[in-house]
Write a protein that holds these residues in place. Structure first.
Motif, PDB file in Angstrom:
ATOM      1  N   TRP A 228     -18.288 -26.849   1.584  1.00 48.59           N
ATOM      2  CA  TRP A 228     -16.968 -26.373   2.001  1.00 48.59           C
ATOM      3  C   TRP A 228     -15.992 -26.368   0.839  1.00 48.59           C
ATOM      4  O   TRP A 228     -15.110 -25.507   0.764  1.00 48.59           O
ATOM      5  CB  TRP A 228     -16.433 -27.199   3.167  1.00 48.59           C
ATOM      6  CG  TRP A 228     -17.014 -26.721   4.444  1.00 48.59           C
ATOM      7  CD1 TRP A 228     -18.004 -27.319   5.172  1.00 48.59           C
ATOM      8  CD2 TRP A 228     -16.695 -25.501   5.117  1.00 48.59           C
ATOM      9  NE1 TRP A 228     -18.305 -26.549   6.265  1.00 48.59           N
ATOM     10  CE2 TRP A 228     -17.513 -25.430   6.258  1.00 48.59           C
ATOM     11  CE3 TRP A 228     -15.795 -24.470   4.872  1.00 48.59           C
ATOM     12  CZ2 TRP A 228     -17.458 -24.361   7.143  1.00 48.59           C
ATOM     13  CZ3 TRP A 228     -15.740 -23.413   5.758  1.00 48.59           C
ATOM     14  CH2 TRP A 228     -16.569 -23.361   6.879  1.00 48.59           C
ATOM     15  N   LEU A 229     -16.104 -27.312  -0.059  1.00 49.94           N
ATOM     16  CA  LEU A 229     -15.223 -27.322  -1.233  1.00 49.94           C
ATOM     17  C   LEU A 229     -15.480 -26.086  -2.091  1.00 49.94           C
ATOM     18  O   LEU A 229     -14.549 -25.441  -2.566  1.00 49.94           O
ATOM     19  CB  LEU A 229     -15.408 -28.601  -2.039  1.00 49.94           C
ATOM     20  CG  LEU A 229     -14.978 -29.893  -1.336  1.00 49.94           C
ATOM     21  CD1 LEU A 229     -15.283 -31.093  -2.224  1.00 49.94           C
ATOM     22  CD2 LEU A 229     -13.509 -29.854  -0.957  1.00 49.94           C
ATOM     23  N   VAL A 230     -16.750 -25.745  -2.268  1.00 49.62           N
ATOM     24  CA  VAL A 230     -17.099 -24.547  -3.034  1.00 49.62           C
ATOM     25  C   VAL A 230     -16.626 -23.300  -2.294  1.00 49.62           C
ATOM     26  O   VAL A 230     -16.056 -22.382  -2.886  1.00 49.62           O
ATOM     27  CB  VAL A 230     -18.622 -24.492  -3.312  1.00 49.62           C
ATOM     28  CG1 VAL A 230     -19.024 -23.152  -3.894  1.00 49.62           C
ATOM     29  CG2 VAL A 230     -19.029 -25.633  -4.241  1.00 49.62           C
ATOM     30  N   THR A 231     -16.836 -23.265  -0.977  1.00 47.25           N
ATOM     31  CA  THR A 231     -16.435 -22.107  -0.179  1.00 47.25           C
ATOM     32  C   THR A 231     -14.926 -21.887  -0.227  1.00 47.25           C
ATOM     33  O   THR A 231     -14.464 -20.758  -0.436  1.00 47.25           O
ATOM     34  CB  THR A 231     -16.896 -22.287   1.286  1.00 47.25           C
ATOM     35  OG1 THR A 231     -18.317 -22.448   1.298  1.00 47.25           O
ATOM     36  CG2 THR A 231     -16.508 -21.101   2.129  1.00 47.25           C
ATOM     37  N   THR A 232     -14.153 -22.944  -0.040  1.00 46.44           N
ATOM     38  CA  THR A 232     -12.699 -22.772  -0.061  1.00 46.44           C
ATOM     39  C   THR A 232     -12.203 -22.457  -1.474  1.00 46.44           C
ATOM     40  O   THR A 232     -11.242 -21.705  -1.637  1.00 46.44           O
ATOM     41  CB  THR A 232     -11.958 -23.995   0.513  1.00 46.44           C
ATOM     42  OG1 THR A 232     -12.354 -25.175  -0.199  1.00 46.44           O
ATOM     43  CG2 THR A 232     -12.224 -24.160   1.995  1.00 46.44           C
ATOM     44  N   ALA A 233     -12.862 -22.997  -2.483  1.00 51.55           N
ATOM     45  CA  ALA A 233     -12.474 -22.665  -3.862  1.00 51.55           C
ATOM     46  C   ALA A 233     -12.715 -21.190  -4.151  1.00 51.55           C
ATOM     47  O   ALA A 233     -11.846 -20.489  -4.679  1.00 51.55           O
ATOM     48  CB  ALA A 233     -13.243 -23.538  -4.856  1.00 51.55           C
ATOM     49  N   LEU A 234     -13.890 -20.697  -3.787  1.00 51.78           N
ATOM     50  CA  LEU A 234     -14.205 -19.288  -4.033  1.00 51.78           C
ATOM     51  C   LEU A 234     -13.328 -18.367  -3.187  1.00 51.78           C
ATOM     52  O   LEU A 234     -12.864 -17.326  -3.667  1.00 51.78           O
ATOM     53  CB  LEU A 234     -15.689 -19.015  -3.762  1.00 51.78           C
ATOM     54  CG  LEU A 234     -16.669 -19.670  -4.733  1.00 51.78           C
ATOM     55  CD1 LEU A 234     -18.102 -19.463  -4.269  1.00 51.78           C
ATOM     56  CD2 LEU A 234     -16.463 -19.147  -6.141  1.00 51.78           C
ATOM     57  N   GLY A 235     -13.088 -18.748  -1.948  1.00 52.49           N
ATOM     58  CA  GLY A 235     -12.206 -17.960  -1.099  1.00 52.49           C
ATOM     59  C   GLY A 235     -10.802 -17.877  -1.662  1.00 52.49           C
ATOM     60  O   GLY A 235     -10.178 -16.813  -1.675  1.00 52.49           O
ATOM     61  N   THR A 236     -10.319 -18.982  -2.168  1.00 55.16           N
ATOM     62  CA  THR A 236      -8.990 -18.998  -2.779  1.00 55.16           C
ATOM     63  C   THR A 236      -8.960 -18.117  -4.021  1.00 55.16           C
ATOM     64  O   THR A 236      -7.997 -17.392  -4.249  1.00 55.16           O
ATOM     65  CB  THR A 236      -8.588 -20.445  -3.144  1.00 55.16           C
ATOM     66  OG1 THR A 236      -8.567 -21.222  -1.945  1.00 55.16           O
ATOM     67  CG2 THR A 236      -7.238 -20.499  -3.813  1.00 55.16           C
ATOM     68  N   GLY A 237     -10.016 -18.180  -4.802  1.00 57.34           N
ATOM     69  CA  GLY A 237     -10.088 -17.348  -5.998  1.00 57.34           C
ATOM     70  C   GLY A 237      -9.951 -15.876  -5.684  1.00 57.34           C
ATOM     71  O   GLY A 237      -9.307 -15.125  -6.427  1.00 57.34           O
ATOM     72  N   THR A 238     -10.518 -15.443  -4.558  1.00 56.43           N
ATOM     73  CA  THR A 238     -10.413 -14.022  -4.196  1.00 56.43           C
ATOM     74  C   THR A 238      -8.986 -13.623  -3.880  1.00 56.43           C
ATOM     75  O   THR A 238      -8.581 -12.494  -4.145  1.00 56.43           O
ATOM     76  CB  THR A 238     -11.322 -13.667  -2.998  1.00 56.43           C
ATOM     77  OG1 THR A 238     -10.893 -14.391  -1.844  1.00 56.43           O
ATOM     78  CG2 THR A 238     -12.771 -13.950  -3.303  1.00 56.43           C
ATOM     79  N   PHE A 239      -8.201 -14.546  -3.310  1.00 59.83           N
ATOM     80  CA  PHE A 239      -6.803 -14.235  -3.013  1.00 59.83           C
ATOM     81  C   PHE A 239      -5.988 -14.007  -4.286  1.00 59.83           C
ATOM     82  O   PHE A 239      -5.015 -13.267  -4.287  1.00 59.83           O
ATOM     83  CB  PHE A 239      -6.137 -15.357  -2.208  1.00 59.83           C
ATOM     84  CG  PHE A 239      -6.455 -15.324  -0.755  1.00 59.83           C
ATOM     85  CD1 PHE A 239      -5.956 -14.330   0.065  1.00 59.83           C
ATOM     86  CD2 PHE A 239      -7.270 -16.294  -0.198  1.00 59.83           C
ATOM     87  CE1 PHE A 239      -6.251 -14.294   1.407  1.00 59.83           C
ATOM     88  CE2 PHE A 239      -7.572 -16.282   1.144  1.00 59.83           C
ATOM     89  CZ  PHE A 239      -7.064 -15.276   1.952  1.00 59.83           C
ATOM     90  N   PHE A 240      -6.361 -14.691  -5.363  1.00 58.90           N
ATOM     91  CA  PHE A 240      -5.573 -14.628  -6.583  1.00 58.90           C
ATOM     92  C   PHE A 240      -6.120 -13.660  -7.623  1.00 58.90           C
ATOM     93  O   PHE A 240      -5.452 -13.364  -8.606  1.00 58.90           O
ATOM     94  CB  PHE A 240      -5.435 -16.030  -7.191  1.00 58.90           C
ATOM     95  CG  PHE A 240      -4.514 -16.905  -6.394  1.00 58.90           C
ATOM     96  CD1 PHE A 240      -3.146 -16.819  -6.552  1.00 58.90           C
ATOM     97  CD2 PHE A 240      -5.014 -17.788  -5.459  1.00 58.90           C
ATOM     98  CE1 PHE A 240      -2.292 -17.605  -5.810  1.00 58.90           C
ATOM     99  CE2 PHE A 240      -4.173 -18.583  -4.703  1.00 58.90           C
ATOM    100  CZ  PHE A 240      -2.807 -18.493  -4.879  1.00 58.90           C
ATOM    101  N   LEU A 241      -7.322 -13.160  -7.416  1.00 60.75           N
ATOM    102  CA  LEU A 241      -7.937 -12.289  -8.408  1.00 60.75           C
ATOM    103  C   LEU A 241      -7.190 -10.962  -8.568  1.00 60.75           C
ATOM    104  O   LEU A 241      -6.830 -10.574  -9.683  1.00 60.75           O
ATOM    105  CB  LEU A 241      -9.400 -12.034  -8.065  1.00 60.75           C
ATOM    106  CG  LEU A 241     -10.177 -11.184  -9.071  1.00 60.75           C
ATOM    107  CD1 LEU A 241     -10.163 -11.838 -10.448  1.00 60.75           C
ATOM    108  CD2 LEU A 241     -11.611 -10.994  -8.598  1.00 60.75           C
ATOM    109  N   LEU A 242      -6.935 -10.265  -7.489  1.00 60.73           N
ATOM    110  CA  LEU A 242      -6.272  -8.963  -7.583  1.00 60.73           C
ATOM    111  C   LEU A 242      -4.862  -9.071  -8.169  1.00 60.73           C
ATOM    112  O   LEU A 242      -4.527  -8.332  -9.105  1.00 60.73           O
ATOM    113  CB  LEU A 242      -6.257  -8.258  -6.232  1.00 60.73           C
ATOM    114  CG  LEU A 242      -5.706  -6.836  -6.245  1.00 60.73           C
ATOM    115  CD1 LEU A 242      -6.486  -5.955  -7.219  1.00 60.73           C
ATOM    116  CD2 LEU A 242      -5.748  -6.247  -4.845  1.00 60.73           C
ATOM    117  N   PRO A 243      -4.009  -9.995  -7.672  1.00 56.78           N
ATOM    118  CA  PRO A 243      -2.688 -10.113  -8.309  1.00 56.78           C
ATOM    119  C   PRO A 243      -2.778 -10.494  -9.785  1.00 56.78           C
ATOM    120  O   PRO A 243      -1.975 -10.025 -10.593  1.00 56.78           O
ATOM    121  CB  PRO A 243      -1.997 -11.224  -7.513  1.00 56.78           C
ATOM    122  CG  PRO A 243      -2.703 -11.254  -6.209  1.00 56.78           C
ATOM    123  CD  PRO A 243      -4.114 -10.825  -6.494  1.00 56.78           C
ATOM    124  N   ALA A 244      -3.754 -11.312 -10.155  1.00 57.35           N
ATOM    125  CA  ALA A 244      -3.913 -11.670 -11.566  1.00 57.35           C
ATOM    126  C   ALA A 244      -4.273 -10.445 -12.390  1.00 57.35           C
ATOM    127  O   ALA A 244      -3.734 -10.244 -13.491  1.00 57.35           O
ATOM    128  CB  ALA A 244      -4.981 -12.752 -11.714  1.00 57.35           C
TER     129      ALA A 244
END
Length: 185
Positions: free
Chosen positions: A164-180
């Motif tokens: 779950w830590l990996v899943t939430t980390a990767l999920g969070t990364g997707t939220f920030f990838l496009l704006p970055a």
């Protein structure tokens, strides 16, 4: 004037990992314990707003060039950097104090997240301006540590399952990838 500085979608992202961590620990979907709601208050709005204000205090020059952030009060010169510092400090300290009321462990997690916020925003570190490191910081602070924050309110034992830590980390990364990617243009 200050509220146009804070964008609700960015503030809501940490709530997902926080809630997931709590559900995993408490093993139920509906919180009935007051500590969940006090912890939620510490995380949102206090920690989230304090983090965003701290970042905005140091990103004025970059934000002025951004189509997304150019309308912020700080980018327009409507809010002084010192005021953003003061408000960020008030929100972050309040978050720790409110978190402490819910759980000493939650207060500790909030302190670590606030420390990562300093690394993300404040020179000489300013991870927000380092491609890849900006997204990694968000993945750890929001994806992993916000999950842990919810977890410590649901149980005092161990840490959330690594999957779950990996899943939430990767999920969070997707939220920030496009704006970055938009900001790097």
């Amino acid at each position: 004037m200050i509220f146009d500085q804070v964008h609700l979608p960015v503030l809501l992202i940490p709530l997902g990992p926080f809630y997931i961590g709590w559900v995993l620990a408490a093993q139920r979907l509906m919180p009935t314990d007051w500590t969940f709601y006090v912890g939620l208050l510490a995380m949102f709005p206090f920690l989230s707003v304090g983090t965003v204000l701290l970042n905005d205090a140091y990103d004025v020059q970059v934000d002025r060039l951004s189509q997304r952030k150019g309308r912020f009060a700080s980018s327009r010169g409507s809010v002084a950097k010192e005021r953003l510092h003061s408000l960020a400090a008030i929100f972050l300290i309040s978050s720790v104090l409110i978190g402490r009321y819910a759980s000493p462990d939650l207060a500790l997690v909030i302190i670590v997240i606030a420390g990562m916020s300093v690394l993300y925003s404040v020179p000489p570190f300013q991870f927000s301006r380092r491609p890849g490191l900006d997204i990694l910081t968000n993945m750890i602070a929001i994806g992993v540590l916000c999950t842990v924050a919810g977890w410590v309110l649901g149980t005092s034992e161990g840490i959330p399952p690594r999957v779950w830590l990996v899943t939430t980390a990767l999920g969070t990364g997707t939220f920030f990838l496009l704006p970055a990617l938009m900001d790097y243009e």
